[in-house]
Design a protein around this motif. Sequence first.
Motif, PDB file in Angstrom:
ATOM      1  N   VAL A   1       0.754  -1.215  -0.038  1.00 58.14           N
ATOM      2  CA  VAL A   1       0.001   0.240   0.108  1.00 58.14           C
ATOM      3  C   VAL A   1       0.988   1.339   0.045  1.00 58.14           C
ATOM      4  CG1 VAL A   1      -1.737   1.269   1.076  1.00 58.14           C
ATOM      5  CG2 VAL A   1      -1.712  -1.087   1.352  1.00 58.14           C
ATOM      6  N   TYR A   2       0.511   2.272  -1.084  1.00 56.28           N
ATOM      7  CA  TYR A   2       1.516   3.350  -1.047  1.00 56.28           C
ATOM      8  C   TYR A   2       1.454   4.132   0.494  1.00 56.28           C
ATOM      9  CZ  TYR A   2       3.259   7.838  -2.348  1.00 56.28           C
ATOM     10  OH  TYR A   2       3.987   9.136  -2.322  1.00 56.28           O
ATOM     11  N   ARG A   3       2.498   4.627   0.618  1.00 60.38           N
ATOM     12  CA  ARG A   3       2.742   5.307   2.049  1.00 60.38           C
ATOM     13  C   ARG A   3       3.685   6.598   1.862  1.00 60.38           C
ATOM     14  NH1 ARG A   3       6.584   3.240   6.924  1.00 60.38           N
ATOM     15  NH2 ARG A   3       6.150   5.035   8.468  1.00 60.38           N
ATOM     16  N   ASP A   4       3.105   7.806   2.137  1.00 66.89           N
ATOM     17  CA  ASP A   4       4.083   8.980   1.989  1.00 66.89           C
ATOM     18  C   ASP A   4       4.365   9.178   3.291  1.00 66.89           C
ATOM     19  OD1 ASP A   4       5.172  11.630   1.803  1.00 66.89           O
ATOM     20  OD2 ASP A   4       3.382  12.379   0.587  1.00 66.89           O
ATOM     21  N   ARG A   5       5.804   9.035   3.530  1.00 65.35           N
ATOM     22  CA  ARG A   5       6.352   8.967   4.880  1.00 65.35           C
ATOM     23  C   ARG A   5       6.475  10.394   5.491  1.00 65.35           C
ATOM     24  NH1 ARG A   5       9.144   3.957   5.884  1.00 65.35           N
ATOM     25  NH2 ARG A   5       9.357   2.816   4.092  1.00 65.35           N
ATOM     26  N   ASP A   6       6.096  11.397   4.497  1.00 67.05           N
ATOM     27  CA  ASP A   6       6.293  12.792   4.968  1.00 67.05           C
ATOM     28  C   ASP A   6       4.889  13.265   5.576  1.00 67.05           C
ATOM     29  OD1 ASP A   6       8.931  13.030   4.261  1.00 67.05           O
ATOM     30  OD2 ASP A   6       8.529  13.657   2.260  1.00 67.05           O
ATOM     31  N   ALA A   7       3.829  12.933   4.991  1.00 62.31           N
ATOM     32  CA  ALA A   7       2.575  13.127   5.289  1.00 62.31           C
ATOM     33  C   ALA A   7       2.289  13.419   6.869  1.00 62.31           C
ATOM     34  CB  ALA A   7       1.428  12.286   4.978  1.00 62.31           C
ATOM     35  N   PRO A   8       2.685  12.687   7.889  1.00 59.63           N
ATOM     36  CA  PRO A   8       2.260  12.934   9.252  1.00 59.63           C
ATOM     37  C   PRO A   8       2.966  14.115   9.574  1.00 59.63           C
ATOM     38  CG  PRO A   8       3.037  10.553   8.920  1.00 59.63           C
ATOM     39  CD  PRO A   8       3.341  11.344   7.563  1.00 59.63           C
ATOM     40  N   TYR A   9       4.057  14.869   9.052  1.00 59.78           N
ATOM     41  CA  TYR A   9       4.713  16.050   9.479  1.00 59.78           C
ATOM     42  C   TYR A   9       4.289  17.341   8.833  1.00 59.78           C
ATOM     43  CZ  TYR A   9       7.687  12.103  10.905  1.00 59.78           C
ATOM     44  OH  TYR A   9       8.121  10.935  11.526  1.00 59.78           O
ATOM     45  N   PHE A  10       3.319  16.970   7.860  1.00 59.30           N
ATOM     46  CA  PHE A  10       2.806  18.352   7.161  1.00 59.30           C
ATOM     47  C   PHE A  10       1.989  19.112   8.286  1.00 59.30           C
ATOM     48  CE2 PHE A  10       2.055  15.695   2.875  1.00 59.30           C
ATOM     49  CZ  PHE A  10       3.421  16.079   2.768  1.00 59.30           C
ATOM     50  N   LYS A  11       2.315  20.505   8.169  1.00 62.04           N
ATOM     51  CA  LYS A  11       1.639  21.242   8.862  1.00 62.04           C
ATOM     52  C   LYS A  11       0.377  22.015   8.215  1.00 62.04           C
ATOM     53  CE  LYS A  11       6.031  22.883  10.825  1.00 62.04           C
ATOM     54  NZ  LYS A  11       7.017  23.861  11.428  1.00 62.04           N
ATOM     55  N   VAL A  12      -0.767  21.501   8.636  1.00 69.06           N
ATOM     56  CA  VAL A  12      -2.040  21.681   7.815  1.00 69.06           C
ATOM     57  C   VAL A  12      -3.170  22.544   8.705  1.00 69.06           C
ATOM     58  CG1 VAL A  12      -1.893  19.701   6.279  1.00 69.06           C
ATOM     59  CG2 VAL A  12      -3.019  19.458   8.369  1.00 69.06           C
ATOM     60  N   LYS A  13      -2.723  22.686   9.970  1.00 70.38           N
ATOM     61  CA  LYS A  13      -3.387  23.624  10.954  1.00 70.38           C
ATOM     62  C   LYS A  13      -4.912  22.907  11.047  1.00 70.38           C
ATOM     63  CE  LYS A  13      -1.813  28.178   9.896  1.00 70.38           C
ATOM     64  NZ  LYS A  13      -1.799  29.610   9.603  1.00 70.38           N
ATOM     65  N   SER A  14      -4.897  21.546  11.129  1.00 67.49           N
ATOM     66  CA  SER A  14      -5.984  20.659  11.621  1.00 67.49           C
ATOM     67  C   SER A  14      -5.694  19.615  12.179  1.00 67.49           C
ATOM     68  CB  SER A  14      -6.781  20.091  10.097  1.00 67.49           C
ATOM     69  OG  SER A  14      -7.663  19.244  10.583  1.00 67.49           O
ATOM     70  N   TYR A  15      -6.252  19.653  13.510  1.00 65.61           N
ATOM     71  CA  TYR A  15      -5.914  18.555  14.540  1.00 65.61           C
ATOM     72  C   TYR A  15      -6.480  17.206  13.911  1.00 65.61           C
ATOM     73  CZ  TYR A  15     -10.581  19.130  16.558  1.00 65.61           C
ATOM     74  OH  TYR A  15     -11.855  19.567  16.887  1.00 65.61           O
ATOM     75  N   TYR A  16      -7.754  17.394  13.290  1.00 69.80           N
ATOM     76  CA  TYR A  16      -8.400  16.082  12.818  1.00 69.80           C
ATOM     77  C   TYR A  16      -7.526  15.446  11.738  1.00 69.80           C
ATOM     78  CZ  TYR A  16     -12.020  13.177  10.366  1.00 69.80           C
ATOM     79  OH  TYR A  16     -12.650  12.433   9.774  1.00 69.80           O
ATOM     80  N   LEU A  17      -7.145  16.221  10.606  1.00 74.35           N
ATOM     81  CA  LEU A  17      -6.428  15.792   9.739  1.00 74.35           C
ATOM     82  C   LEU A  17      -5.002  15.353  10.221  1.00 74.35           C
ATOM     83  CD1 LEU A  17      -7.073  15.488   6.748  1.00 74.35           C
ATOM     84  CD2 LEU A  17      -5.796  17.547   6.116  1.00 74.35           C
ATOM     85  N   HIS A  18      -4.431  15.769  11.065  1.00 71.19           N
ATOM     86  CA  HIS A  18      -3.221  15.659  11.463  1.00 71.19           C
ATOM     87  C   HIS A  18      -3.249  14.269  12.254  1.00 71.19           C
ATOM     88  CE1 HIS A  18       0.761  15.770  13.273  1.00 71.19           C
ATOM     89  NE2 HIS A  18       0.348  15.549  14.397  1.00 71.19           N
ATOM     90  N   ASN A  19      -4.188  14.253  13.222  1.00 69.06           N
ATOM     91  CA  ASN A  19      -4.145  12.996  13.710  1.00 69.06           C
ATOM     92  C   ASN A  19      -4.658  11.648  12.836  1.00 69.06           C
ATOM     93  OD1 ASN A  19      -3.896  13.736  16.437  1.00 69.06           O
ATOM     94  ND2 ASN A  19      -5.788  14.517  16.455  1.00 69.06           N
ATOM     95  N   LYS A  20      -5.543  11.803  11.972  1.00 73.21           N
ATOM     96  CA  LYS A  20      -5.861  10.742  11.003  1.00 73.21           C
ATOM     97  C   LYS A  20      -4.805  10.463  10.002  1.00 73.21           C
ATOM     98  CE  LYS A  20     -10.443  10.412  11.790  1.00 73.21           C
ATOM     99  NZ  LYS A  20     -11.295   9.164  12.073  1.00 73.21           N
ATOM    100  N   LEU A  21      -3.944  11.424   9.834  1.00 70.30           N
ATOM    101  CA  LEU A  21      -2.727  11.012   8.632  1.00 70.30           C
ATOM    102  C   LEU A  21      -1.658  10.280   9.861  1.00 70.30           C
ATOM    103  CD1 LEU A  21      -2.153  14.521   7.031  1.00 70.30           C
ATOM    104  CD2 LEU A  21      -2.569  12.239   6.086  1.00 70.30           C
ATOM    105  N   LEU A  22      -1.564  10.449  10.995  1.00 71.75           N
ATOM    106  CA  LEU A  22      -0.775   9.768  11.965  1.00 71.75           C
ATOM    107  C   LEU A  22      -1.287   8.228  12.076  1.00 71.75           C
ATOM    108  CD1 LEU A  22      -0.004  12.075  14.787  1.00 71.75           C
ATOM    109  CD2 LEU A  22       1.525  11.255  13.255  1.00 71.75           C
TER     110      LEU A  22
END
Length: 274
Positions: A102-123
């Motif tokens: 399954v494709y995995r962007d290893r940088d995604a959890p470190y993206f600063k998106v100003k959304s706790y929802y998106l950040h937690n889901k990415l983690l």
Amino acid sequence: MEEFLNKWQTLIGASLGAFLAVIGSLITYAINSANERRKERKEFLRRIEISITQSLDSTYKMRQQLKQIAQRIKDLATSAKAVTDSKTFCLDRVNFPPVREVYRDRDAPYFKVKSYYLHNKLLWIDAGIKEVNEINANFKSDFSDLIRQNELLVTLIKENQNPDPAVQRTAYVKNLESFANVIEEYIENHIPQGIEIMTQIKIYNEHLRKKYGCWFLWKHEGTKFKYFRNKTEQKKFSRNPDSLEKIDKVIQKEVDDAIKDAEERALKLSQEKQ
């Protein structure tokens, strides 16, 4: 006196000019920094859209591959069960190819998106994809172990004075069926959770990328008197799983519809390949 006043006016004018220049530079820097952060966040959201689409696509393809492998193993068990000759051992096997990652962007959890929802889901999905890929890799090695154990059992039974191939065939069939069932249960119970989280990320991210994405973000995560009296209460709530569930419910219908459409496309593609 007049000369004294002129000197003070000149001094004040020079000081004020320098002060305004500094203030102007600071304002310009602040504006440029804000623009850069906005561009950076926009790029992060774009990358999330691309990566989560790739992750979903590879997940559906991986699931289909596992279904085919499980079916081949069950067919092998059926074939072994059909052997009735009392002197025949069963050493038949099927190929277990490497399972698609399954494709995995290893940088995604470190993206600063100003959304706790998106950040937690990415983690969560990053950890989930990593686990899925490890499990899938282990399936192949576990199946190889099963084949080796069967070959060893044949060798041991042949060394007996009165070898009974039926014992070997029965054990082999049981192990094959159990292995296929484990894969099918994994497909049924584990993979859908990942698909749902990835779809939640995709839907929420799409909202944030729209023209009024900032309003959408503030509406569901911002500091509002309706939900939070201050930033401290908001941060405290954002660390609580209930905060994610609240937003999950907001986008639930969109997520369900998207999953339904994706499942229909996946089914159509699998039927076309048959």
